[in-house]
Design a protein around this motif. Structure first.
Motif, PDB file in Angstrom:
ATOM      1  N   ASP A 179       8.687   2.406  -8.192  1.00  0.00           N
ATOM      2  CA  ASP A 179       8.848   2.738  -6.783  1.00  0.00           C
ATOM      3  C   ASP A 179       8.838   1.426  -5.996  1.00  0.00           C
ATOM      4  O   ASP A 179       8.218   0.445  -6.430  1.00  0.00           O
ATOM      5  CB  ASP A 179       7.650   3.600  -6.346  1.00  0.00           C
ATOM      6  CG  ASP A 179       7.957   4.490  -5.160  1.00  0.00           C
ATOM      7  OD1 ASP A 179       9.101   4.425  -4.671  1.00  0.00           O
ATOM      8  OD2 ASP A 179       7.051   5.229  -4.741  1.00  0.00           O
ATOM      9  N   ALA A 180       9.518   1.433  -4.861  1.00  0.00           N
ATOM     10  CA  ALA A 180       9.460   0.284  -3.947  1.00  0.00           C
ATOM     11  C   ALA A 180       9.620   0.853  -2.547  1.00  0.00           C
ATOM     12  O   ALA A 180      10.546   1.637  -2.303  1.00  0.00           O
ATOM     13  CB  ALA A 180      10.554  -0.720  -4.263  1.00  0.00           C
ATOM     14  N   PHE A 181       8.705   0.497  -1.639  1.00  0.00           N
ATOM     15  CA  PHE A 181       8.723   1.140  -0.324  1.00  0.00           C
ATOM     16  C   PHE A 181       8.016   0.253   0.695  1.00  0.00           C
ATOM     17  O   PHE A 181       7.141  -0.547   0.354  1.00  0.00           O
ATOM     18  CB  PHE A 181       8.049   2.525  -0.392  1.00  0.00           C
ATOM     19  CG  PHE A 181       6.683   2.496  -1.020  1.00  0.00           C
ATOM     20  CD1 PHE A 181       5.552   2.398  -0.227  1.00  0.00           C
ATOM     21  CD2 PHE A 181       6.523   2.560  -2.408  1.00  0.00           C
ATOM     22  CE1 PHE A 181       4.287   2.354  -0.798  1.00  0.00           C
ATOM     23  CE2 PHE A 181       5.255   2.526  -2.983  1.00  0.00           C
ATOM     24  CZ  PHE A 181       4.132   2.415  -2.175  1.00  0.00           C
ATOM     25  N   TYR A 182       8.422   0.448   1.938  1.00  0.00           N
ATOM     26  CA  TYR A 182       7.858  -0.325   3.053  1.00  0.00           C
ATOM     27  C   TYR A 182       6.821   0.542   3.751  1.00  0.00           C
ATOM     28  O   TYR A 182       7.126   1.674   4.134  1.00  0.00           O
ATOM     29  CB  TYR A 182       8.998  -0.698   3.992  1.00  0.00           C
ATOM     30  CG  TYR A 182       8.647  -1.659   5.100  1.00  0.00           C
ATOM     31  CD1 TYR A 182       8.030  -2.872   4.827  1.00  0.00           C
ATOM     32  CD2 TYR A 182       8.975  -1.363   6.417  1.00  0.00           C
ATOM     33  CE1 TYR A 182       7.735  -3.759   5.846  1.00  0.00           C
ATOM     34  CE2 TYR A 182       8.689  -2.256   7.444  1.00  0.00           C
ATOM     35  CZ  TYR A 182       8.073  -3.449   7.150  1.00  0.00           C
ATOM     36  OH  TYR A 182       7.788  -4.335   8.156  1.00  0.00           O
ATOM     37  N   THR A 183       5.613   0.029   3.887  1.00  0.00           N
ATOM     38  CA  THR A 183       4.553   0.845   4.470  1.00  0.00           C
ATOM     39  C   THR A 183       3.511  -0.069   5.101  1.00  0.00           C
ATOM     40  O   THR A 183       3.811  -1.237   5.420  1.00  0.00           O
ATOM     41  CB  THR A 183       3.926   1.765   3.373  1.00  0.00           C
ATOM     42  OG1 THR A 183       2.985   2.647   3.984  1.00  0.00           O
ATOM     43  CG2 THR A 183       3.232   0.976   2.268  1.00  0.00           C
ATOM     44  N   ILE A 184       2.315   0.456   5.303  1.00  0.00           N
ATOM     45  CA  ILE A 184       1.197  -0.340   5.820  1.00  0.00           C
ATOM     46  C   ILE A 184       0.201  -0.514   4.670  1.00  0.00           C
ATOM     47  O   ILE A 184      -0.181   0.478   4.035  1.00  0.00           O
ATOM     48  CB  ILE A 184       0.488   0.389   6.998  1.00  0.00           C
ATOM     49  CG1 ILE A 184       1.471   0.727   8.137  1.00  0.00           C
ATOM     50  CG2 ILE A 184      -0.690  -0.442   7.521  1.00  0.00           C
ATOM     51  CD1 ILE A 184       2.048  -0.472   8.869  1.00  0.00           C
ATOM     52  N   GLY A 210      -3.890  -2.915   7.108  1.00  0.00           N
ATOM     53  CA  GLY A 210      -3.246  -2.829   8.426  1.00  0.00           C
ATOM     54  C   GLY A 210      -1.961  -3.620   8.539  1.00  0.00           C
ATOM     55  O   GLY A 210      -1.204  -3.448   9.497  1.00  0.00           O
ATOM     56  N   TYR A 211      -1.662  -4.481   7.567  1.00  0.00           N
ATOM     57  CA  TYR A 211      -0.438  -5.286   7.631  1.00  0.00           C
ATOM     58  C   TYR A 211       0.746  -4.471   7.100  1.00  0.00           C
ATOM     59  O   TYR A 211       0.621  -3.797   6.069  1.00  0.00           O
ATOM     60  CB  TYR A 211      -0.554  -6.529   6.739  1.00  0.00           C
ATOM     61  CG  TYR A 211      -1.421  -7.640   7.263  1.00  0.00           C
ATOM     62  CD1 TYR A 211      -2.784  -7.447   7.499  1.00  0.00           C
ATOM     63  CD2 TYR A 211      -0.891  -8.909   7.490  1.00  0.00           C
ATOM     64  CE1 TYR A 211      -3.586  -8.480   7.951  1.00  0.00           C
ATOM     65  CE2 TYR A 211      -1.688  -9.950   7.945  1.00  0.00           C
ATOM     66  CZ  TYR A 211      -3.025  -9.734   8.174  1.00  0.00           C
ATOM     67  OH  TYR A 211      -3.822 -10.760   8.616  1.00  0.00           O
ATOM     68  N   PRO A 212       1.909  -4.559   7.769  1.00  0.00           N
ATOM     69  CA  PRO A 212       3.101  -3.957   7.182  1.00  0.00           C
ATOM     70  C   PRO A 212       3.478  -4.722   5.910  1.00  0.00           C
ATOM     71  O   PRO A 212       3.398  -5.955   5.878  1.00  0.00           O
ATOM     72  CB  PRO A 212       4.180  -4.128   8.264  1.00  0.00           C
ATOM     73  CG  PRO A 212       3.688  -5.214   9.152  1.00  0.00           C
ATOM     74  CD  PRO A 212       2.188  -5.250   9.044  1.00  0.00           C
ATOM     75  N   ALA A 213       3.836  -3.987   4.877  1.00  0.00           N
ATOM     76  CA  ALA A 213       4.094  -4.649   3.586  1.00  0.00           C
ATOM     77  C   ALA A 213       5.101  -3.853   2.775  1.00  0.00           C
ATOM     78  O   ALA A 213       5.154  -2.621   2.864  1.00  0.00           O
ATOM     79  CB  ALA A 213       2.793  -4.778   2.793  1.00  0.00           C
ATOM     80  N   PHE A 245      13.993  -4.854   4.934  1.00  0.00           N
ATOM     81  CA  PHE A 245      12.953  -4.465   5.911  1.00  0.00           C
ATOM     82  C   PHE A 245      12.483  -5.707   6.663  1.00  0.00           C
ATOM     83  O   PHE A 245      12.562  -6.828   6.134  1.00  0.00           O
ATOM     84  CB  PHE A 245      11.786  -3.811   5.173  1.00  0.00           C
ATOM     85  CG  PHE A 245      12.205  -2.540   4.476  1.00  0.00           C
ATOM     86  CD1 PHE A 245      12.228  -1.336   5.161  1.00  0.00           C
ATOM     87  CD2 PHE A 245      12.622  -2.575   3.147  1.00  0.00           C
ATOM     88  CE1 PHE A 245      12.653  -0.171   4.533  1.00  0.00           C
ATOM     89  CE2 PHE A 245      13.046  -1.409   2.509  1.00  0.00           C
ATOM     90  CZ  PHE A 245      13.059  -0.206   3.207  1.00  0.00           C
ATOM     91  N   PRO A 246      11.961  -5.534   7.897  1.00  0.00           N
ATOM     92  CA  PRO A 246      11.614  -6.726   8.689  1.00  0.00           C
ATOM     93  C   PRO A 246      10.374  -7.482   8.212  1.00  0.00           C
ATOM     94  O   PRO A 246      10.270  -8.679   8.444  1.00  0.00           O
ATOM     95  CB  PRO A 246      11.398  -6.157  10.106  1.00  0.00           C
ATOM     96  CG  PRO A 246      11.180  -4.694   9.924  1.00  0.00           C
ATOM     97  CD  PRO A 246      11.880  -4.291   8.684  1.00  0.00           C
ATOM     98  N   GLY A 247       9.428  -6.802   7.551  1.00  0.00           N
ATOM     99  CA  GLY A 247       8.186  -7.484   7.132  1.00  0.00           C
ATOM    100  C   GLY A 247       8.448  -8.464   6.001  1.00  0.00           C
ATOM    101  O   GLY A 247       9.346  -8.266   5.186  1.00  0.00           O
ATOM    102  N   ARG A 248       7.637  -9.517   5.972  1.00  0.00           N
ATOM    103  CA  ARG A 248       7.814 -10.519   4.906  1.00  0.00           C
ATOM    104  C   ARG A 248       6.536 -10.676   4.065  1.00  0.00           C
ATOM    105  O   ARG A 248       6.237 -11.747   3.556  1.00  0.00           O
ATOM    106  CB  ARG A 248       8.252 -11.858   5.505  1.00  0.00           C
ATOM    107  CG  ARG A 248       9.706 -11.827   5.994  1.00  0.00           C
ATOM    108  CD  ARG A 248      10.679 -11.665   4.829  1.00  0.00           C
ATOM    109  NE  ARG A 248      12.077 -11.466   5.235  1.00  0.00           N
ATOM    110  CZ  ARG A 248      12.667 -10.279   5.405  1.00  0.00           C
ATOM    111  NH1 ARG A 248      11.999  -9.162   5.211  1.00  0.00           N
ATOM    112  NH2 ARG A 248      13.930 -10.189   5.762  1.00  0.00           N
ATOM    113  N   LEU A 249       5.816  -9.557   3.945  1.00  0.00           N
ATOM    114  CA  LEU A 249       4.678  -9.516   3.022  1.00  0.00           C
ATOM    115  C   LEU A 249       5.036  -8.546   1.896  1.00  0.00           C
ATOM    116  O   LEU A 249       5.433  -7.411   2.168  1.00  0.00           O
ATOM    117  CB  LEU A 249       3.422  -9.019   3.754  1.00  0.00           C
ATOM    118  CG  LEU A 249       2.201  -8.689   2.876  1.00  0.00           C
ATOM    119  CD1 LEU A 249       1.687  -9.938   2.152  1.00  0.00           C
ATOM    120  CD2 LEU A 249       1.079  -8.074   3.732  1.00  0.00           C
TER     121      LEU A 249
END
Ligand code: SF4
Length: 216
Positions: free
Chosen positions: A25-30, A38-41, A82-86
């Motif tokens: 799985d690969a997904f953008y979440t918190i 709390g960081y978007p990742a 996705f915009p986050g870079r973590l």
């Protein structure tokens, strides 16, 4: 390695070299737990685990062959959407694979790289933050102790407190120490963990806040 050489390699060899990896799985979440709560990742969940925790909540991850194998270029391209870079690499047990090629490419593209691992296999990869969560079911590989930035021990019963202390003696002195109630026993164990942390203040409590927010 040249493209023609890559064509000659089997999928098994590409996975062994870390150029392709089974993706469950690969997904953008918190990020819901630990230091980066709390960081978007963007989470990359690799398939395959041989640790066998009885309370595992992702048992479907255990069998690597069930999951599609993607090249590291495809994995990173999907993350870049996705915009986050973590990025958080998890599993399964991600250190079953050589993570040097994937983390090198992620760093080249500007990602901060985190890993969540039981440490049961030799350490690999270039990580900005290593969350080490040892499990009683398979002894950690000694290479993890010098790498751990955070020690997160899941508390499932009372003997887990001494297991946590044993491991805290093996990590670096600046490693952050966290105790996390196992989710299904959280209502029973959280008061005991609160008492423990109040009496042993080198530890902090980690909660799975994503479960309270009902996000993956
Ligand atoms: S190490 Fe993680 S994925 Fe593997 S069995 Fe334990 S909880 Fe499940």
């Amino acid at each position: 390695m040249h493209t023609l050489d890559l064509v000659a390699l089997t999928t098994q060899e590409l996975v062994a070299s870390g150029l392709q990896l089974p993706i469950m799985d690969a997904f953008y979440t918190i990020q819901g737990e630990g230091r980066f709560t709390g960081y978007p990742a963007y989470f990359i969940r690799l398939g395959g685990c041989d640790v066998g925790c009885v309370w595992c909540d992702v048992k479907e991850s255990w069998e690597a062959a069930k999951w599609p194998v993607l090249s590291i270029e495809e994995i990173v391209k999907d993350a870049l959407a996705f915009p986050g870079r973590l990025v958080v690499i998890t599993g399964g047990e991600p250190l079953m694979y050589n993570l040097d090629p994937l983390t090198k490419l992620l760093k080249e593209k500007g990602f901060t790289t985190n890993i969540e691992t039981s440490g049961a296999h030799p350490f690999s990869g270039n990580f900005d933050w290593v969350c080490f969560s040892p499990k009683k079911f398979k002894k950690p590989h000694p290479s993890i102790y010098a790498q751990a930035d955070e020690l997160k021990v899941v508390i499932y019963n009372k003997s887990d407190f001494s297991f946590a202390e044993e491991h805290s003696n093996l990590v670096n002195s600046d490693c952050e120490l966290r105790l996390q109630p196992e989710w299904s026993k959280a209502s029973k164990l959280t008061p005991e963990i609160i008492d423990y942390v109040k009496n042993h203040p080198t530890w902090k409590i980690s909660l799975q806040t994503h479960k309270f927010m009902d996000i993956p």
